[in-house]
Scaffold this motif. Structure first.
Motif, PDB file in Angstrom:
ATOM      1  N   ILE A 184      15.166  52.361  61.056  1.00 19.25           N
ATOM      2  CA  ILE A 184      16.430  52.071  61.749  1.00 19.25           C
ATOM      3  C   ILE A 184      16.996  53.278  62.505  1.00 19.25           C
ATOM      4  CG2 ILE A 184      17.999  52.556  59.791  1.00 19.25           C
ATOM      5  CD1 ILE A 184      18.236  49.477  62.078  1.00 19.25           C
ATOM      6  N   MET A 185      16.810  54.488  61.973  1.00 26.29           N
ATOM      7  CA  MET A 185      17.413  55.644  62.650  1.00 26.29           C
ATOM      8  C   MET A 185      16.769  55.902  64.017  1.00 26.29           C
ATOM      9  SD  MET A 185      16.009  59.016  60.560  1.00 26.29           S
ATOM     10  CE  MET A 185      16.665  60.191  61.755  1.00 26.29           C
ATOM     11  N   LEU A 186      15.505  55.519  64.173  1.00 27.46           N
ATOM     12  CA  LEU A 186      14.843  55.698  65.467  1.00 27.46           C
ATOM     13  C   LEU A 186      15.537  54.885  66.553  1.00 27.46           C
ATOM     14  CD1 LEU A 186      11.078  55.352  64.492  1.00 27.46           C
ATOM     15  CD2 LEU A 186      12.289  57.460  65.119  1.00 27.46           C
ATOM     16  N   TYR A 187      16.114  53.752  66.131  1.00 29.77           N
ATOM     17  CA  TYR A 187      16.722  52.840  67.097  1.00 29.77           C
ATOM     18  C   TYR A 187      18.211  53.149  67.310  1.00 29.77           C
ATOM     19  CZ  TYR A 187      12.279  50.799  66.044  1.00 29.77           C
ATOM     20  OH  TYR A 187      10.927  50.643  65.870  1.00 29.77           O
ATOM     21  N   GLY A 188      18.688  54.195  66.608  1.00 26.13           N
ATOM     22  CA  GLY A 188      20.080  54.611  66.798  1.00 26.13           C
ATOM     23  C   GLY A 188      21.058  53.677  66.148  1.00 26.13           C
ATOM     24  N   GLU A 243      28.269  60.132  63.454  1.00 23.85           N
ATOM     25  CA  GLU A 243      28.258  61.152  62.386  1.00 23.85           C
ATOM     26  C   GLU A 243      26.841  61.631  62.092  1.00 23.85           C
ATOM     27  OE1 GLU A 243      30.947  60.160  58.827  1.00 23.85           O
ATOM     28  OE2 GLU A 243      30.911  58.322  60.017  1.00 23.85           O
ATOM     29  N   LEU A 244      25.871  60.737  62.231  1.00 21.90           N
ATOM     30  CA  LEU A 244      24.478  61.090  61.912  1.00 21.90           C
ATOM     31  C   LEU A 244      23.768  61.733  63.105  1.00 21.90           C
ATOM     32  CD1 LEU A 244      23.487  57.818  59.998  1.00 21.90           C
ATOM     33  CD2 LEU A 244      24.052  60.031  58.987  1.00 21.90           C
ATOM     34  N   ASP A 245      24.484  61.816  64.233  1.00 25.08           N
ATOM     35  CA  ASP A 245      23.920  62.363  65.466  1.00 25.08           C
ATOM     36  C   ASP A 245      22.665  61.585  65.908  1.00 25.08           C
ATOM     37  OD1 ASP A 245      23.457  63.878  67.669  1.00 25.08           O
ATOM     38  OD2 ASP A 245      22.736  65.647  66.599  1.00 25.08           O
ATOM     39  N   LEU A 246      22.858  60.280  66.031  1.00 32.02           N
ATOM     40  CA  LEU A 246      21.794  59.412  66.557  1.00 32.02           C
ATOM     41  C   LEU A 246      22.337  58.695  67.787  1.00 32.02           C
ATOM     42  CD1 LEU A 246      20.692  57.821  63.159  1.00 32.02           C
ATOM     43  CD2 LEU A 246      19.444  59.574  64.445  1.00 32.02           C
ATOM     44  N   LYS A 247      21.436  58.268  68.658  1.00 30.19           N
ATOM     45  CA  LYS A 247      21.888  57.594  69.885  1.00 30.19           C
ATOM     46  C   LYS A 247      21.403  56.147  69.907  1.00 30.19           C
ATOM     47  CE  LYS A 247      21.790  61.728  72.824  1.00 30.19           C
ATOM     48  NZ  LYS A 247      23.189  62.122  72.679  1.00 30.19           N
TER      49      LYS A 247
END
Ligand SMILES: Cc1ncc(COP(=O)(O)O)c(C=O)c1O
Length: 357
Positions: A213-217, A228-232
């Motif tokens: 999931i983090m790859l997809y922001g 907050e997690l610095d994801l886009k």
């Protein structure tokens, strides 16, 4: 032409992949692209993930699609093969398997020479308390040690049931079992981190991390936003205004006439609905974004249309409305809908157009 569109931002994908590298600099990255890259469209995403070390998918069909698209990185089938025939195809295509029950180990042994000859790793799954897939302790120690003795390269693999929870007693139990098996089978490659675990337990990154999931922001945590997690956010889901209405106090909107205006208001009708995968039921007030500003969704979501409140806003025919993206986060839509971002992303229909940006 109807303008409902899903935009996939390759720079955001690259940025998020780089965040994984920052969090787990020593580990190889197995990018999880199962379920059509979490609904983003695997063909539209792989270009943005070309710096990954490997891919993770749920079944052979998903792996073959990646090969057909011309990507040669290692691929892991996280549930392994579903029949012996698939084992042959997997080996032919350099696709690695998880084994989580004895029959899969037997199928693997039948293809030992080709599998070992091609230097493919076998991912042996530990069931440390999630109780979905895997061998329990001590059986897994026996399985790994015997596969190693036969020449297989093994990866001890595990998945956390509660990596997203602040405190859960099972987390410690799962960690301890994983470390126990890792030691009993040493030396053995190891992998147990999904996105949430990657953020929380850098000491558990080991040889391979498996971010999805983090790859997809989108956020793996209910209480931490992607900012907050610095994801886009990778996906922007957008549609346009196709009608404008003024209604008076006492007039209702849409199916069921549940929304009744308490004062005169300006409405815009946007061409998006549950036929596109936009959710229908919102236990909490839902919003969309227009010109970077949030505004309410009014009344029921229909198959092809929603109504939004544009009172005091600069709305006209053709104005673009963000259903989710950088301003209205998918996680916030999910929260209003009583679900998680993962589900909304995966549930999109194939009606919206798809574009890479
Ligand atoms: C075995 C396994 N590893 C990794 C992942 C990625 O998880 P996430 O999307 O939470 O990062 C999943 C997702 O369901 C999974 O099943």
């Amino acid at each position: 032409m109807r303008q409902a569109t899903v935009y996939i931002d390759h720079q955001a994908l690259q940025y998020n992949l780089n965040r994984v590298k920052q969090l787990a600099p020593q580990a190889k990255i197995v990018s999880m692209v199962k379920a059509n890259a979490y609904g983003h469209g695997v063909a539209d995403c792989l270009g943005g993930l070309s710096a990954t070390d490997a891919f993770g998918v749920a079944c052979l069909e998903e792996a073959l699609e990646i090969r057909e698209l011309g990507y040669h990185q290692p691929i892991t089938l996280i549930e392994g093969v579903f029949s012996e025939d698939e084992m042959q195809v997997a080996v032919d295509q350099n696709i690695e398997v998880v084994v989580h029950h004895q029959q899969q180990v037997d199928w693997l042994r039948t293809h030992k020479n080709a599998y070992v000859g091609k230097n493919l790793k076998v991912w042996v799954k530990l069931n440390s308390g999630m109780n979905r897939l895997g061998f329990k302790v001590p059986e897994i120690i026996e399985v790994i040690n015997s596969l190693k003795a036969e020449g297989f390269t093994c990866v001890l693999a595990m998945h956390f049931a509660n990596a997203d929870a602040e405190q859960h007693p099972l987390n410690e139990q799962q960690k301890q079992q994983f470390l126990q098996v890792k030691e009993a089978c040493a030396p053995v490659l190891a992998s147990c981190c999904n996105s949430a675990a990657l953020f929380k337990w850098p000491e558990l990154n080991f040889d391979f991390v498996r971010p999805g999931i983090m790859l997809y922001g989108a956020s793996p945590f209910a209480d931490k936003s992607v900012k907050e997690l610095d994801l886009k956010p990778v996906m922007t889901f957008e549609a346009e205004i196709i009608a404008l209405n003024t209604i008076q106090a006492g007039e209702s909107v849409g199916y069921g006439s549940h929304f009744v205006a308490d004062q005169a208001m300006q409405l815009a009708i946007v061409s998006i609905g549950y036929g596109d995968g936009y959710p229908r039921a919102f236990p909490k007030q839902n919003y969309v974004a227009m010109d970077g500003q949030l505004t309410r969704v009014i009344g029921r979501v229909a198959m092809d249309m929603i109504a939004i409140d544009v009172s005091g806003l600069n709305a006209s025919l053709g104005t673009k409305v963000e259903l989710w993206g950088n301003t209205r986060l998918v996680d916030d839509v999910a929260e209003a809908n009583g679900t998680i971002g993962y589900e909304l992303l995966c549930r999109l229909s194939n009606r919206p157009q798809r574009k890479q940006i």
